[in-house]
Design a protein around this motif. Structure first.
Motif, PDB file in Angstrom:
ATOM      1  N   TRP A 125       0.830  -1.218   0.000  1.00  0.00           N
ATOM      2  CA  TRP A 125       0.000   0.000   0.000  1.00  0.00           C
ATOM      3  C   TRP A 125       0.854   1.254   0.000  1.00  0.00           C
ATOM      4  O   TRP A 125       0.418   2.310  -0.419  1.00  0.00           O
ATOM      5  N   THR A 126       2.068   1.121   0.540  1.00  0.00           N
ATOM      6  CA  THR A 126       2.925   2.307   0.528  1.00  0.00           C
ATOM      7  C   THR A 126       3.501   2.470  -0.871  1.00  0.00           C
ATOM      8  O   THR A 126       3.520   1.540  -1.660  1.00  0.00           O
ATOM      9  N   SER A 127       3.983   3.649  -1.134  1.00  0.00           N
ATOM     10  CA  SER A 127       4.385   4.009  -2.484  1.00  0.00           C
ATOM     11  C   SER A 127       5.385   3.028  -3.094  1.00  0.00           C
ATOM     12  O   SER A 127       6.415   2.716  -2.511  1.00  0.00           O
ATOM     13  N   PHE A 128       5.046   2.557  -4.279  1.00  0.00           N
ATOM     14  CA  PHE A 128       5.912   1.672  -5.044  1.00  0.00           C
ATOM     15  C   PHE A 128       7.246   2.362  -5.342  1.00  0.00           C
ATOM     16  O   PHE A 128       8.323   1.800  -5.142  1.00  0.00           O
ATOM     17  N   LEU A 129       7.135   3.609  -5.777  1.00  0.00           N
ATOM     18  CA  LEU A 129       8.321   4.397  -6.121  1.00  0.00           C
ATOM     19  C   LEU A 129       9.259   4.519  -4.922  1.00  0.00           C
ATOM     20  O   LEU A 129      10.470   4.348  -5.026  1.00  0.00           O
ATOM     21  N   ILE A 130       8.669   4.789  -3.750  1.00  0.00           N
ATOM     22  CA  ILE A 130       9.455   4.957  -2.532  1.00  0.00           C
ATOM     23  C   ILE A 130      10.127   3.640  -2.133  1.00  0.00           C
ATOM     24  O   ILE A 130      11.279   3.617  -1.714  1.00  0.00           O
ATOM     25  N   ARG A 131       9.402   2.535  -2.308  1.00  0.00           N
ATOM     26  CA  ARG A 131       9.970   1.248  -1.904  1.00  0.00           C
ATOM     27  C   ARG A 131      11.141   0.864  -2.797  1.00  0.00           C
ATOM     28  O   ARG A 131      12.100   0.258  -2.354  1.00  0.00           O
ATOM     29  N   VAL A 132      11.036   1.194  -4.080  1.00  0.00           N
ATOM     30  CA  VAL A 132      12.158   0.924  -4.984  1.00  0.00           C
ATOM     31  C   VAL A 132      13.328   1.842  -4.633  1.00  0.00           C
ATOM     32  O   VAL A 132      14.480   1.421  -4.543  1.00  0.00           O
ATOM     33  N   TYR A 133      12.999   3.106  -4.371  1.00  0.00           N
ATOM     34  CA  TYR A 133      14.007   4.097  -4.014  1.00  0.00           C
ATOM     35  C   TYR A 133      14.773   3.676  -2.748  1.00  0.00           C
ATOM     36  O   TYR A 133      15.983   3.892  -2.646  1.00  0.00           O
ATOM     37  N   ALA A 134      14.066   3.062  -1.784  1.00  0.00           N
ATOM     38  CA  ALA A 134      14.709   2.665  -0.523  1.00  0.00           C
ATOM     39  C   ALA A 134      15.945   1.802  -0.772  1.00  0.00           C
ATOM     40  O   ALA A 134      16.937   1.903  -0.047  1.00  0.00           O
ATOM     41  N   TRP A 135      15.900   0.994  -1.832  1.00  0.00           N
ATOM     42  CA  TRP A 135      17.036   0.103  -2.098  1.00  0.00           C
ATOM     43  C   TRP A 135      18.241   0.848  -2.632  1.00  0.00           C
ATOM     44  O   TRP A 135      19.359   0.336  -2.586  1.00  0.00           O
ATOM     45  N   MET A 136      18.038   2.061  -3.146  1.00  0.00           N
ATOM     46  CA  MET A 136      19.187   2.835  -3.605  1.00  0.00           C
ATOM     47  C   MET A 136      20.110   3.149  -2.433  1.00  0.00           C
ATOM     48  O   MET A 136      21.328   3.122  -2.557  1.00  0.00           O
ATOM     49  N   GLY A 137      19.517   3.453  -1.281  1.00  0.00           N
ATOM     50  CA  GLY A 137      20.305   3.762  -0.096  1.00  0.00           C
ATOM     51  C   GLY A 137      20.900   2.527   0.549  1.00  0.00           C
ATOM     52  O   GLY A 137      21.812   2.625   1.360  1.00  0.00           O
ATOM     53  N   ILE A 138      20.371   1.354   0.206  1.00  0.00           N
ATOM     54  CA  ILE A 138      20.870   0.123   0.818  1.00  0.00           C
ATOM     55  C   ILE A 138      21.985  -0.492  -0.026  1.00  0.00           C
ATOM     56  O   ILE A 138      22.999  -0.927   0.490  1.00  0.00           O
ATOM     57  N   LEU A 139      21.792  -0.481  -1.351  1.00  0.00           N
ATOM     58  CA  LEU A 139      22.715  -1.207  -2.227  1.00  0.00           C
ATOM     59  C   LEU A 139      23.872  -0.349  -2.742  1.00  0.00           C
ATOM     60  O   LEU A 139      24.831  -0.886  -3.289  1.00  0.00           O
ATOM     61  N   GLY A 140      23.794   0.952  -2.577  1.00  0.00           N
ATOM     62  CA  GLY A 140      24.808   1.840  -3.154  1.00  0.00           C
ATOM     63  C   GLY A 140      26.210   1.576  -2.626  1.00  0.00           C
ATOM     64  O   GLY A 140      26.394   0.881  -1.618  1.00  0.00           O
ATOM     65  N   ASN A 141      27.208   2.152  -3.296  1.00  0.00           N
ATOM     66  CA  ASN A 141      28.595   1.954  -2.876  1.00  0.00           C
ATOM     67  C   ASN A 141      28.844   2.499  -1.483  1.00  0.00           C
ATOM     68  O   ASN A 141      29.690   2.001  -0.752  1.00  0.00           O
ATOM     69  N   THR A 142      28.140   3.562  -1.119  1.00  0.00           N
ATOM     70  CA  THR A 142      28.249   4.075   0.245  1.00  0.00           C
ATOM     71  C   THR A 142      26.977   3.745   1.013  1.00  0.00           C
ATOM     72  O   THR A 142      26.634   4.414   1.981  1.00  0.00           O
ATOM     73  N   GLY A 143      26.295   2.707   0.554  1.00  0.00           N
ATOM     74  CA  GLY A 143      25.004   2.344   1.152  1.00  0.00           C
ATOM     75  C   GLY A 143      25.157   1.533   2.424  1.00  0.00           C
ATOM     76  O   GLY A 143      26.275   1.277   2.895  1.00  0.00           O
ATOM     77  N   VAL A 144      24.021   1.122   2.964  1.00  0.00           N
ATOM     78  CA  VAL A 144      23.992   0.450   4.266  1.00  0.00           C
ATOM     79  C   VAL A 144      24.792  -0.848   4.241  1.00  0.00           C
ATOM     80  O   VAL A 144      25.616  -1.099   5.128  1.00  0.00           O
ATOM     81  N   ILE A 145      24.592  -1.676   3.211  1.00  0.00           N
ATOM     82  CA  ILE A 145      25.251  -2.988   3.193  1.00  0.00           C
ATOM     83  C   ILE A 145      26.760  -2.835   3.090  1.00  0.00           C
ATOM     84  O   ILE A 145      27.513  -3.435   3.868  1.00  0.00           O
ATOM     85  N   ASN A 146      27.208  -2.014   2.141  1.00  0.00           N
ATOM     86  CA  ASN A 146      28.649  -1.840   1.962  1.00  0.00           C
ATOM     87  C   ASN A 146      29.313  -1.222   3.186  1.00  0.00           C
ATOM     88  O   ASN A 146      30.405  -1.631   3.586  1.00  0.00           O
TER      89      ASN A 146
END
Lengths: 298, 280
Positions: A125-146
């Motif tokens: 129900w929450t924004s599709f665009l926002i949910r996809v965007y959330a992964w940008m901050g997780i997967l990025g080179n300076t993101g959460v996982i790295n």
């Protein structure tokens, strides 16, 4: 309703007619126009295509050039095939993640089932665009996982995940998982526990019970869930655009670029017509399966 | 007992729920981060919320989106309810199968195709009859109604299918016109589904990027279009703040509709049960 409608057939016609007229005008007719434009020639004009009937010669200007172009430039065939591949792999990953979840919910205590289902649905129900965007901050080179992996000392330099096909898979699975879980749950919850007990009593191990009883009985839900993920994933635009790389070829992205960047309306229409043609088989499969399951559970 | 979950299944379920919720939770956390960088925690701050509200472009896009979404949701509920009645309550009519396919097809057609086809229709209509003269909120509204109707139809049809026909027939036998019987007997029972359908249509419209990008025109930039153009370049703390607010709104709406459904479901059950008895 029989009595009332026999005396007032116009009421019946209004109920069917109003949505019918709307959808014919704004859903069916536009496809005809897409088909027509896909057979037109491009032009440097507003709108950027030539009319079928030329002003001077009154001659039919229809052409198959756009479709011929789709065949000659390998980019398009590669984009269609890559979309099918990405959608298929992501659908399978969705099934692998969604099945245990659906099975767990179906076997949970009944009062918990509604709550767990709601937990599955709420993210969609929450924004599709926002949910996809959330992964940008997780997967990025300076993101959460790295950052986490670097801090733990497990890696020396960031692992490139964003702007790769991997990120596209993650995005599709994440965005479409609820659509997989719901139909799976609907079929799994109908399986009689007695059936599984009977099989176990007759000597079947858990693996045999799963493969020979649970899977066949859930086949309808598996098919429905897979189609609900596979069909929209093929034409996906937002996920490959935000998470994929420049070399991530997907047909939804190609269509968007032809339309917005190149202003090639006739070519974009031809891309859409072929895409729709590709989708006809899975759409028919899904519709057939829905009709069958409705007849079964009536 | 086959009910009762094995430990492996429990672990798998928890892992999937973490996968579903962790990304959204991270957005909420980082929306309160003072730093512009995602990786650096520079202390708690509501700075980005302030910047979000001062962002003229985003606020006016939000206003456009809210207006389009509420109009589209209302129209979609009317059309979707009519379609749901036609599919579940009118009995067989010629072309019922095709009608059902037509109503639900927008659910699965890729958005790029729906958006492109509607735009081409608007352009063709503009050339042919001069309406719509230009693209803007009106055309986005039409586009959103068209795809949201399918979702409303599915939600309302599911509820209507459970509705006991005997109640409606009893009202007709007692002299009510079909319209009055619908308004006073059927409508109260399916009202929660209409509310849920409206909310669903509203969030779908509020969220749509692709179809709006095709069908919108100058002066009618919707919120997702602004968000998309800003995140295309990278992570933006303002968007994190916006995402947090949107999620809070959706969570509230979800809780509200859940509560409505539960309350009305028990009331509805009490109303429907005499109908079941009269059937014998």
């Amino acid at each position: 309703m029989k009595g009332g409608d026999a005396t007032r057939p116009w009421g019946r016609w209004l109920v069917i007619g109003i949505p019918l007229v709307w959808l014919t005008l704004f859903f069916l007719l536009p496809f005809g126009i897409v088909l027509k434009i896909s057979l037109s020639q491009g032009a440097l004009a507003i709108p950027p295509f030539q009319p079928w009937f030329g002003m001077e010669d009154q001659w039919l200007n229809a052409t198959l050039a756009n479709f011929r172009f789709l065949l000659t430039d390998n980019l398009y065939a590669a984009a269609y095939l890559n979309s099918l591949k990405i959608a298929a792999v992501a659908t399978f990953a969705c099934l692998l993640m969604g099945f245990p979840l659906a099975l767990g919910i179906a076997r949970a205590a009944p009062r918990w089932q509604a709550v767990l289902l709601l937990l599955v649905i709420v993210p969609s129900w929450t924004s599709f665009l926002i949910r996809v965007y959330a992964w940008m901050g997780i997967l990025g080179n300076t993101g959460v996982i790295n950052t986490l992996l670097l801090w733990l000392g497990l890696i020396d330099q960031p692992v490139v995940m964003l702007r790769t096909d991997f990120a596209v898979y993650v995005g599709i699975v994440y965005a479409y998982l609820p659509f997989m879980v719901l139909p799976l749950y609907a079929t799994l919850v109908r399986i009689e526990p007695a059936l599984l007990e009977a099989a176990a009593d007759l000597g079947a191990g858990p693996a045999t019970v799963f493969l020979r009883i649970v899977l066949p009985l859930a086949a309808g839900g598996i098919l429905a869930g897979c189609m609900l993920v596979f069909i929209p994933a093929i034409g996906e635009f937002v996920i490959p655009e935000l998470l994929g790389g420049a070399d991530t070829l997907m047909i939804g992205k190609v269509l968007w670029q032809e339309f917005f960047n190149n202003r090639a309306w006739p070519l974009a229409s031809a891309v859409a017509v072929v895409l729709l043609g590709l989708l006809l088989a899975p759409l028919w499969l899904f519709h057939h399966q829905q009709a069958r399951s409705m007849a079964l559970h009536r | 007992m086959t009910r009762g979950l094995s430990p492996a299944l429990r672990v798998a379920m928890i892992a999937v729920f973490v996968f579903l919720y962790a990304p959204m939770l991270l957005l909420v956390i980082y929306s309160f981060n003072e730093s512009r960088l995602v990786t650096v925690w520079a202390g708690f701050s509501t700075r980005w919320y302030g910047e979000l509200f001062r962002d003229r472009q985003m606020m006016s896009a939000l206003w456009v989106s809210l207006r389009v979404a509420s109009m589209a949701a209302t129209t979609a509920v009317v059309l979707g309810t009519l379609a749901a009645i036609a599919l579940t309550r009118l009995g067989p009519f010629r072309g019922r199968g095709a009608f059902g396919m037509l109503v639900t097809a927008p659910l699965l057609i890729p958005e790029v195709i729906t958006g492109l086809s509607l735009l081409l229709l608007f352009v063709a209509m503009g050339q042919l009859i001069g309406w719509p003269a230009e693209r803007g909120m009106l055309t986005v509204w039409i586009a959103h109604v068209t795809f949201a109707t399918a979702f409303v139809t599915v939600v309302v049809a599911a509820r209507l299918a459970q509705f006991d026909r005997a109640l409606y027939e009893a009202a007709l036998d007692l002299g009510a016109t079909p319209f009055r019987a619908f308004a006073q007997v059927v409508l109260p029972v399916i009202a929660p589904a209409l509310g849920a359908g409206w909310l669903l249509a509203f969030t779908l419209s509020l969220d749509d990027l692709v179809i709006a990008s095709f069908t919108s025109g100058p002066g009618a930039t919707t919120l997702p279009m602004v968000v998309f153009s800003s995140v295309r370049l990278g992570v933006s703390p303002k968007v994190n703040a916006l995402a947090t607010l949107l999620m809070a709104f959706v969570l509230l709406a979800a809780l509200l509709s859940w509560w409505l459904m539960r309350r009305r479901a028990s009331a509805g059950a009490a109303m429907v049960s005499p109908g079941n008895m009269s059937r014998r």
